[in-house]
Design an enzyme around this catalytic site. Sequence first.
Site, mmCIF file in Angstrom:
data_model
loop_
_atom_site.group_PDB
_atom_site.id
_atom_site.type_symbol
_atom_site.label_atom_id
_atom_site.label_comp_id
_atom_site.label_asym_id
_atom_site.label_seq_id
_atom_site.Cartn_x
_atom_site.Cartn_y
_atom_site.Cartn_z
ATOM 1 N N ASP A 34 0.831 -1.195 0.000
ATOM 2 C CA ASP A 34 0.000 0.000 0.000
ATOM 3 C C ASP A 34 0.871 1.252 0.000
ATOM 4 O OD1 ASP A 34 -2.079 -1.689 0.078
ATOM 5 O OD2 ASP A 34 -2.632 -1.319 2.160
ATOM 6 N N ALA A 35 1.966 1.181 0.746
ATOM 7 C CA ALA A 35 2.847 2.351 0.834
ATOM 8 C C ALA A 35 3.427 2.671 -0.546
ATOM 9 C CB ALA A 35 3.958 2.088 1.830
ATOM 10 N N TYR A 37 2.058 1.872 -3.412
ATOM 11 C CA TYR A 37 0.956 2.356 -4.234
ATOM 12 C C TYR A 37 0.712 3.837 -3.935
ATOM 13 C CZ TYR A 37 -3.759 2.933 -6.076
ATOM 14 O OH TYR A 37 -4.854 3.387 -6.757
ATOM 15 N N ASP A 38 0.655 4.149 -2.648
ATOM 16 C CA ASP A 38 0.401 5.539 -2.260
ATOM 17 C C ASP A 38 1.480 6.470 -2.786
ATOM 18 O OD1 ASP A 38 -1.888 4.824 -1.026
ATOM 19 O OD2 ASP A 38 -1.030 4.748 0.989
ATOM 20 N N SER A 83 -39.481 6.706 -19.272
ATOM 21 C CA SER A 83 -39.721 5.790 -18.160
ATOM 22 C C SER A 83 -40.514 4.603 -18.700
ATOM 23 C CB SER A 83 -40.413 6.502 -17.013
ATOM 24 O OG SER A 83 -41.746 6.709 -17.332
ATOM 25 N N LEU A 84 -40.901 3.699 -17.848
ATOM 26 C CA LEU A 84 -41.544 2.472 -18.318
ATOM 27 C C LEU A 84 -42.956 2.363 -17.785
ATOM 28 C CD1 LEU A 84 -38.605 -0.004 -17.643
ATOM 29 C CD2 LEU A 84 -39.443 0.684 -19.892
ATOM 30 N N GLU A 117 -34.886 -8.576 -18.399
ATOM 31 C CA GLU A 117 -33.799 -8.057 -17.559
ATOM 32 C C GLU A 117 -34.300 -7.839 -16.139
ATOM 33 O OE1 GLU A 117 -32.558 -4.379 -19.349
ATOM 34 O OE2 GLU A 117 -32.388 -5.262 -21.347
ATOM 35 N N LYS A 119 -35.060 -5.724 -13.026
ATOM 36 C CA LYS A 119 -35.267 -4.283 -12.886
ATOM 37 C C LYS A 119 -34.512 -3.844 -11.632
ATOM 38 C CE LYS A 119 -38.737 -0.674 -13.183
ATOM 39 N NZ LYS A 119 -38.294 0.223 -12.128
ATOM 40 N N ASP A 121 -33.095 -1.720 -8.667
ATOM 41 C CA ASP A 121 -33.680 -0.656 -7.860
ATOM 42 C C ASP A 121 -32.568 0.310 -7.458
ATOM 43 O OD1 ASP A 121 -35.634 0.741 -6.659
ATOM 44 O OD2 ASP A 121 -35.856 -0.579 -4.931
ATOM 45 N N ARG A 140 -30.981 11.070 -14.555
ATOM 46 C CA ARG A 140 -32.118 11.119 -15.466
ATOM 47 C C ARG A 140 -32.845 12.457 -15.360
ATOM 48 N NH1 ARG A 140 -37.497 9.863 -14.962
ATOM 49 N NH2 ARG A 140 -38.498 9.273 -16.896
ATOM 50 N N TYR A 229 -28.074 -0.870 -19.438
ATOM 51 C CA TYR A 229 -29.201 -1.585 -20.026
ATOM 52 C C TYR A 229 -29.846 -0.904 -21.230
ATOM 53 C CZ TYR A 229 -31.547 1.478 -16.624
ATOM 54 O OH TYR A 229 -31.939 2.546 -15.880
ATOM 55 N N LYS A 293 -38.326 -6.278 -22.893
ATOM 56 C CA LYS A 293 -38.140 -5.390 -24.044
ATOM 57 C C LYS A 293 -38.204 -6.182 -25.344
ATOM 58 C CE LYS A 293 -34.977 -2.626 -21.274
ATOM 59 N NZ LYS A 293 -33.579 -2.283 -20.972
ATOM 60 N N LYS A 317 -43.583 -5.415 -12.283
ATOM 61 C CA LYS A 317 -43.143 -5.203 -10.903
ATOM 62 C C LYS A 317 -43.424 -6.410 -10.014
ATOM 63 C CE LYS A 317 -41.951 -1.467 -9.668
ATOM 64 N NZ LYS A 317 -42.465 -0.109 -9.627
ATOM 65 N N CYS A 411 -29.150 5.160 30.921
ATOM 66 C CA CYS A 411 -29.125 3.922 30.146
ATOM 67 C C CYS A 411 -30.212 2.977 30.658
ATOM 68 C CB CYS A 411 -27.756 3.257 30.245
ATOM 69 S SG CYS A 411 -27.723 1.618 29.503
ATOM 70 N N CYS A 414 -28.059 -0.225 32.316
ATOM 71 C CA CYS A 414 -27.172 -0.101 33.476
ATOM 72 C C CYS A 414 -27.501 1.127 34.322
ATOM 73 C CB CYS A 414 -25.707 -0.082 33.043
ATOM 74 S SG CYS A 414 -25.203 1.438 32.230
ATOM 75 N N CYS A 429 -24.808 5.264 25.636
ATOM 76 C CA CYS A 429 -24.505 4.967 27.039
ATOM 77 C C CYS A 429 -22.989 4.902 27.140
ATOM 78 C CB CYS A 429 -25.095 3.616 27.433
ATOM 79 S SG CYS A 429 -24.347 2.917 28.910
ATOM 80 N N CYS A 434 -21.395 -1.414 31.222
ATOM 81 C CA CYS A 434 -22.823 -1.648 30.954
ATOM 82 C C CYS A 434 -23.032 -3.080 30.450
ATOM 83 C CB CYS A 434 -23.334 -0.654 29.927
ATOM 84 S SG CYS A 434 -25.033 -0.979 29.414
HETATM 85 S S1 IVH Z 1 -34.955 0.484 -19.562
HETATM 86 C C1 IVH Z 1 -37.124 3.206 -22.266
HETATM 87 N N1 IVH Z 1 -33.998 -1.471 -18.109
HETATM 88 O O1 IVH Z 1 -36.591 1.657 -14.299
HETATM 89 C C2 IVH Z 1 -36.367 2.296 -21.404
HETATM 90 N N2 IVH Z 1 -34.828 0.453 -16.991
HETATM 91 O O2 IVH Z 1 -39.325 2.623 -14.605
HETATM 92 C C3 IVH Z 1 -35.856 2.935 -20.196
HETATM 93 N N3 IVH Z 1 -34.604 0.363 -14.547
HETATM 94 O O3 IVH Z 1 -35.806 4.926 -15.223
HETATM 95 C C4 IVH Z 1 -35.348 2.117 -19.134
HETATM 96 N N4 IVH Z 1 -33.656 -1.607 -14.449
HETATM 97 O O4 IVH Z 1 -34.196 3.678 -13.669
HETATM 98 C C5 IVH Z 1 -34.555 -0.247 -18.102
HETATM 99 N N5 IVH Z 1 -33.092 -3.276 -16.944
HETATM 100 C C6 IVH Z 1 -33.649 -2.058 -16.949
HETATM 101 C C7 IVH Z 1 -33.899 -1.343 -15.746
HETATM 102 C C8 IVH Z 1 -34.504 -0.084 -15.820
HETATM 103 C C9 IVH Z 1 -34.094 -0.558 -13.742
HETATM 104 C C10 IVH Z 1 -35.212 1.644 -14.071
HETATM 105 C C11 IVH Z 1 -34.682 2.876 -14.727
HETATM 106 C C12 IVH Z 1 -35.864 3.545 -15.353
HETATM 107 C C13 IVH Z 1 -36.993 2.973 -14.573
HETATM 108 C C14 IVH Z 1 -38.245 3.015 -15.383
#
Ligand code: IVH
Length: 668
Positions: A34-35, A37-38, A83-84, A117, A119, A121, A140, A229, A293, A317, A411, A414, A429, A434
Amino acid sequence: MDATAAAHRIKELSQEIEHHNRLYYEKDMPEITDAEYDALFRELQQLETDFPGLALPDSPTRRVGGRALEKFAQVRHSTPMLSLENGFTDKDLTDFDDRVKRFLGLSSSTTVAYVCEPKMDGVAVELVYENGLLAIGSTRGDGVTGEDVTENLKTIRAIPLRLKTAEPPALLTVRGEVYLPLAPFQKFNQEREEAGEPAFANPRNAAAGSLRQLDSKITAKRPLSIFCYAVGLCEGIEFDSQSHFLGSIPKLGLPVNERIRLVNGIEEVLSYYRQMMEERDDLPYEIDGVVVKVDQFALQRELGEKSRSPRWAIAWKFPPRQATTVIEDIVPQVGRTGVITPVAHLRRVEVSGVMVSRATLHNWEEMERKDIRKGDTVVVERAGDVIPAVVKVLTEKRQGNETMLPIPLTCPVCGGEVVRIEGEVAVRCVGLACPAQLLERVKHFASRHGMDIDGLGEKYIEQLLDLKLIEDVADLYTLAEEDFMKFERMGTKLAENLRTAIANSKSRDLSRLIFALGIRHVGEHTAKLLASAFGSLEHLSNATVEELTSVREVGPQVADSIVDFFRNEENREIIAKLSAAGVNPKAEEKRVGGRFTGKTFVFTGALTRFTRDEAKKMAEQEGGHAAGSVSKKTDYVVAGADAGSKLEKARQLGVTVLDEEEFLELMK
Ligand code: IVH
């Protein structure tokens, strides 16, 4: 140094550091200390400061963040980030499939190729690569305009700063989801709670909060990742389908989720969804559904889009991992470091297949902000295997007899003093003796990720403490079978097993022991770094803040906490007792932390008291490093008889020269 030489050195250093980054982060097999690297890193930073015009756009120094911004600039997306549409039932999906076919004029018996795919979060972002270089990264926003978070995105190691190709396209725009994996999320929240900072409710909030930091140095410390994606505007590169796009970009260094599948027809989509539902709890990240898709881009273009979402995709969902229940009680719980957390005892309720009866309310500030009271009807949510959290109170269900839990003045266990540290939201505490803290410390010590003492759970630890058989973790190792026989319902076989399990834990790695001690801010990962840097508990316990911060990824807050821990007389005693009981593991590698941490030695000439290899080992055992040639950075040259040019150079540069006797003296 002149500009030409600087430019040359900057390029050389950048490549070398990227090489070591890969070994460290991807292969987990560092080749240098590390040294060292630093030292490379600092040299590059210095050159970039001295010659600001010469810094490379993909310089590895960008990964650690730069100067803080006043505010984010606005970025207009080249094409809107749509969005979807959401679907929730099987029928929603078959309707989607029917609509696609009708719109395309296909017969209902045709099977459409779909890409399925997970989804993710997290937070949607756009990355723009110009001639292979990451030029702009943005959030976005409202879909048309987002915020310029380029510097923050550059700190994410999964995002290439330059595409991995000799012939990059003129323009490549990709979109993806930045996320925080569950394990670091939990660790991060735990650390926040221990430090008295408010915890994040779920990984998505943590990811969003981390990405929207004006100070990219903060983002750099959060282990964010990304899956790409979607594709945006391109020049010099073309894709004809989603599967083609997803199959191509990993070669450019852009990460794609490995659970993505190309399927035929809606039936296969349905079984993909079911499979992901099953896998959901075992994934290392949080997903909230699957995205389906139409694969062919030609068909996508034909389908086009409605006002805000495309007709060629749908987000299916998962049912939310939420449930409604009643808070039967709110109980203050004292943790290992003395932090007192309000915990809600819930009327037992099933949340997507798991029975839940407790939820953390994090701290009083958070509890007051959400106005959570005993007797309240609340919505609880579970994310991955994260401890359930109360999302909101259904105030309309209040009867008028709900009560708030006041901040404890003493506490609850205790009865000792409770403090609220300036700048922290946590209530703590401070009573060292304790019993609640002690119980938590022993539990942590014996836990699976700690010393992994099989069978020694909370019930037994409570009895050991109640019967005053142990006063600290070290006492575990001097217990006899007869001691366990004093427990309720204990047999000789079980007593023997417990004693053996404790004895077996003596051989655990040093990193486990360091983690098990429960030093504030020292999680499993940091414990591993410390173990390989210091090699033994003794070295670690004597380390200075300076030596500690010379370990990569160890910052001043962590270093202070370690020094405080080992300065404490009681802790020193525990360590002495552990060592006397034979709990004294050594790590294989010994790097930083001895007397010569960060010091460079050069051995030259004919040595008589030891071979050059032996001398090198001796220096390394004390954290030093042996180099082959003398430079300004050399701290000591140890010269034997007939030392030639190296000795000469040392004298010119004013480096300290030692003979063998003096070197041995220094080692004492
Ligand atoms: S495709 C037109 N693919 O979901 C296509 N979105 O509800 C646009 N998200 O804003 C998005 N996983 O933040 C796509 N495999 C995936 C995703 C995905 C998560 C989110 C993304 C989007 C939101 C839409």
